[in-house]
Design an enzyme around this catalytic site. Structure first.
Site, PDB file in Angstrom:
ATOM      1  N   CYS A   2     123.489  71.556  40.113  1.00  0.00           N
ATOM      2  CA  CYS A   2     122.097  71.644  40.497  1.00  0.00           C
ATOM      3  C   CYS A   2     121.238  71.432  39.246  1.00  0.00           C
ATOM      4  CB  CYS A   2     121.699  72.984  41.108  1.00  0.00           C
ATOM      5  SG  CYS A   2     122.599  73.406  42.592  1.00  0.00           S
ATOM      6  N   ARG A  27     123.229  65.936  38.242  1.00  0.00           N
ATOM      7  CA  ARG A  27     123.761  67.288  38.390  1.00  0.00           C
ATOM      8  C   ARG A  27     124.006  67.670  39.850  1.00  0.00           C
ATOM      9  NH1 ARG A  27     122.987  70.195  33.739  1.00  0.00           N
ATOM     10  NH2 ARG A  27     123.258  72.117  34.906  1.00  0.00           N
ATOM     11  N   TRP A  73     123.458  70.675  44.253  1.00  0.00           N
ATOM     12  CA  TRP A  73     124.879  70.414  44.510  1.00  0.00           C
ATOM     13  C   TRP A  73     125.348  71.634  45.279  1.00  0.00           C
ATOM     14  CZ3 TRP A  73     129.591  72.759  43.240  1.00  0.00           C
ATOM     15  CH2 TRP A  73     130.723  71.974  43.476  1.00  0.00           C
ATOM     16  N   ASN A  99     119.874  77.354  39.654  1.00  0.00           N
ATOM     17  CA  ASN A  99     121.118  76.625  39.380  1.00  0.00           C
ATOM     18  C   ASN A  99     122.159  77.658  39.011  1.00  0.00           C
ATOM     19  OD1 ASN A  99     123.190  74.990  38.379  1.00  0.00           O
ATOM     20  ND2 ASN A  99     122.227  74.830  36.370  1.00  0.00           N
ATOM     21  N   GLY A 100     123.220  77.751  39.802  1.00  0.00           N
ATOM     22  CA  GLY A 100     124.278  78.720  39.497  1.00  0.00           C
ATOM     23  C   GLY A 100     124.804  79.346  40.772  1.00  0.00           C
ATOM     24  N   GLU A 487     143.766  59.629  32.959  1.00  0.00           N
ATOM     25  CA  GLU A 487     142.340  59.325  32.941  1.00  0.00           C
ATOM     26  C   GLU A 487     142.016  58.127  33.851  1.00  0.00           C
ATOM     27  OE1 GLU A 487     139.754  60.717  32.265  1.00  0.00           O
ATOM     28  OE2 GLU A 487     138.233  59.218  31.876  1.00  0.00           O
ATOM     29  N   LYS A 491     139.499  58.266  37.007  1.00  0.00           N
ATOM     30  CA  LYS A 491     138.337  57.364  37.141  1.00  0.00           C
ATOM     31  C   LYS A 491     138.362  56.683  38.495  1.00  0.00           C
ATOM     32  CE  LYS A 491     136.241  58.495  34.784  1.00  0.00           C
ATOM     33  NZ  LYS A 491     136.459  59.461  33.775  1.00  0.00           N
ATOM     34  N   GLU A 494     137.729  59.223  41.506  1.00  0.00           N
ATOM     35  CA  GLU A 494     136.423  59.874  41.639  1.00  0.00           C
ATOM     36  C   GLU A 494     135.301  58.917  42.042  1.00  0.00           C
ATOM     37  OE1 GLU A 494     134.816  61.917  38.206  1.00  0.00           O
ATOM     38  OE2 GLU A 494     135.580  60.408  36.845  1.00  0.00           O
ATOM     39  N   HIS A 510     161.749  60.704  39.233  1.00  0.00           N
ATOM     40  CA  HIS A 510     161.948  62.066  39.732  1.00  0.00           C
ATOM     41  C   HIS A 510     161.082  62.360  40.954  1.00  0.00           C
ATOM     42  CE1 HIS A 510     164.416  62.952  36.259  1.00  0.00           C
ATOM     43  NE2 HIS A 510     163.517  62.301  35.540  1.00  0.00           N
ATOM     44  N   LYS A 609     127.686  65.931  37.628  1.00  0.00           N
ATOM     45  CA  LYS A 609     128.038  65.637  36.242  1.00  0.00           C
ATOM     46  C   LYS A 609     128.509  66.882  35.494  1.00  0.00           C
ATOM     47  CE  LYS A 609     128.145  63.088  32.538  1.00  0.00           C
ATOM     48  NZ  LYS A 609     129.344  62.237  32.520  1.00  0.00           N
TER      49      LYS A 609
END
Ligand code: M6R
Length: 614
Positions: A2, A27, A73, A99-100, A487, A491, A494, A510, A609
């Site tokens: 947020c 955010r 968010w 925000n939180g 990574e 990428k 997401e 395996h 983010k």
């Protein structure tokens, strides 16, 4: 998560707030809302992006000079209009953005319901605003005292901007765990509030960062009044922030992510040269002197981080162990903080974070500090909570990263940790001066080499087109390229929503090999000198099962090029420096697959983010 924005001054508030929200949309973008206050509140809320909100703001807001705004968010409650902030108290007098997460909201809500309060949303924030009203009414307090008293009973994380209709010349802001910055001017005629510096710096570059539990009253023409939640007066420092506004524009690029991928030659260079001496021949971490002894003598380094920064941590493990022979453990911050880890004052705990605000990483850092460890962070945001709280910060100079998918921050983190590995190796005598000098010389060539990879974008884009319909992907790498496989997979998943898994190549046998068939492509990073033959064998095992292969190989490659269906050629550098080069085609590949699939690469669904909540 947020983003919050606030303004109190002499200008029309709404445009400042809406523009601020646009800059904070990274955010969260589930819903957006704004409230301005003259004699009464005017509130506008809309689900979805800030542009949806902008479309419903009418002329009534004109000339109103105080307001707060929010981009959400979703945590508690779906991303609907009713759950959008700002939230208003039952008596209609107090309004706030948050925000939180309020952890004990359920307990507070039950108490308030027993006292006759009602709720229109499912949010923890609506509970908080009503709890403030309850405390205010019960104790007959002004808004800042009501907020302070209420917060004494609140658990959780928050950055808040609060307005009270009864005191229209005031805004009260506070934070705990979530970031908040206040923009000030010499005359104190106006104040800007935001979750980070980006929405503020176009108005003023003088910023005040709050500490946890500080409550600040903003009143036109008066200096900031800062107190803790118990009413103890606190001082504050005004910092001058030099942020290049071009960094927060897309420029000629269609997306921030692409712009940020293409910025890497300069962001890597800026990062490297910031940690070299004046002649650019020796590594020199400013202010590290006091910690140097501890670092050199360290029995172990524990790296804590999340997501892409965790992958940079694994690269760091390979580099530091190889060059400096110090044992390194890399931990998911979220697991580390809750599993009663063994930490002593002989440990160095290193947090890696682009934002410096990730809740789990910050908590892991604080915990380690409380256990006596020396704390160190690699961070991209000046003045962030981590950089303020740890013993030493090595900054990455990547500039503002807006795309939700981290790219340039990652390569900058790897650059810093590689320099650190070389420096520690030299100081500890585990590598010779010649080796260190050679690596420093070579690392300085990386911006140029990354540029060569960027020049192959057209080819990468044409390969990406073949995988638009894939539903799953395997990424394989070995040694120091294993974290690059992780990574690459992160990428892709997401931003394109294609399921992707990263594995050490030898692990394929395996389990994952069971998945291999014509419809499951594998992306192999096959640039290492050490494991090359083994990777070629893995590739043949995949081909024997009809699996398509895309391989990242060196420019002079032969065997893998003949085995794979498509290759991305990258310059050959020492194995230890290869991750910075090898990751770039994976970033571009993910980007183009996602764009072909019509995905919103800068704002992927469900993500934000900066994850400032658990
Ligand atoms: O700001 P941080 O580096 O602490 O953020 C950590 C992760 O949230 C972040 O890397 C996330 O995984 C990104 N979306 C990856 O692209």
């Amino acid at each position: 998560m947020c983003g919050i924005v606030g303004y109190i001054g002499g200008k029309e508030a709404a445009p400042i707030l809406v523009n601020g929200l646009k800059k904070l949309e990274y955010r969260g973008y589930d819903s957006a809302g704004i409230a301005v206050l003259e004699n009464d509140f005017l509130v506008y809320k809309q689900s979805g992006k800030v542009s949806n909100l902008e479309a419903i703001i009418d002329a009534k807001v004109k000339q109103v000079t105080t307001g707060i705004a929010h981009t959400r968010w979703a945590t508690h409650g779906e991303p609907t209009q009713e759950n959008a902030h700002p939230h208003t108290s039952n008596n209609g007098e107090i309004i706030l953005v948050h925000n939180g997460i309020i952890e004990n909201y359920k307990f507070l809500k039950d108490e308030l319901i027993r006292k006759g309060f009602h709720f229109l949303s499912q949010t923890d924030t609506e509970v908080l605003v009503n709890y403030i009203q309850y405390i205010q009414d019960k104790n007959q307090l002004n808004i800042e005292d009501a907020l302070k008293k209420a917060l004494q009973s609140v658990n959780g994380a928050y950055a808040l901007a609060v307005l009270d209709k009864k005191e229209p010349n005031k805004m009260v802001v506070t934070r705990k765990g979530s970031p908040l910055a206040i923009g000030v001017t010499d005359t104190n005629d106006e104040f800007y509030v935001a979750s980070d510096a980006i929405p503020i710096v176009e108005h003023t570059q003088s910023l005040v960062y709050l500490n946890d539990d500080e409550v600040v009253t903003l009143e036109r023409g008066k200096k900031l009044k800062v107190q803790d939640i118990y009413g103890v007066t606190k001082g504050y420092k005004v910092k001058n922030i030099d942020l290049d506004l071009n960094q927060v524009n897309k420029g000629k690029y269609e997306h921030y992510m692409l712009k940020e991928i293409f910025e890497q030659p300069s962001t890597i260079e800026n990062t490297l040269y910031s940690h070299l001496n004046n002649e650019n021949t020796q590594i020199s971490f400013d202010k590290l002197e006091e910690l140097k002894e501890k670092l050199i003598k360290a029995k172990r380094i524990i790296i804590v981080s999340c997501g892409t920064s965790w992958h940079a941590g694994i690269v760091g493990e390979y580099v530091i162990e190889e060059l400096a022979r110090i044992p390194v453990e890399v931990e998911y911050a979220s697991e580390f903080r809750y599993r009663n880890p063994i930490i002593t004052d002989e440990d160095i705990v290193m947090a890696i974070s682009q934002s410096g605000e990730t809740a789990d990483t910050l908590a892991a850092l604080r915990y380690s500090k409380s256990m006596g460890a020396t704390t160190f962070c690699i961070c991209n945001v000046f003045g962030s909570s981590m950089s303020r709280e740890c013993d030493f910060t090595a900054y990455t100079y990547a500039g503002a990263e807006v795309g939700v998918a981290s790219t340039k921050a990652f390569t900058a983190q790897v650059a810093v940790i590689t320099l650190l590995g070389i420096q520690l190796g030299l100081e500890r005598g585990t590598i010779s001066k010649d080796t260190a000098d050679g690596l420093v010389k070579e690392i300085k060539s990386l911006p140029l080499e990354v540029n060569k990879v960027l020049n192959t974008e057209k080819h990468i884009k044409s390969v990406a087109k073949n995988f638009v319909k894939s539903s799953s992907f395997l990424f394989l790498g070995r040694g120091i390229n294993f974290p690059i496989a992780l990574e690459g997979a992160l990428k892709l998943k997401e931003i394109s929503y294609i399921h992707a898994e990263g594995y050490p190549a030898a692990e394929m046998k395996h389990g994952p090999i069971a998945l291999i068939e014509e419809s499951l492509p594998t992306l192999m990073i096959a640039t290492n000198n050490n494991f090359y033959d083994k990777l070629v064998s893995n590739a043949q095992e995949i081909k024997a099962r009809k699996g398509p292969i895309v391989a990242v190989v060196n420019e002079d490659d032969d065997e893998m090029t003949h085995t794979a269906d498509f290759v991305f050629k990258v310059p050959r550098v020492s194995d230890i420096l290869q991750p910075i080069i090898a990751v770039v085609p994976l970033q571009l590949f993910s980007y183009h697959v996602a764009v072909y699939r019509g995905c919103n690469v800068d704002q992927p669904r469900n993500l934000a983010k900066s994850v400032t909540v658990e």
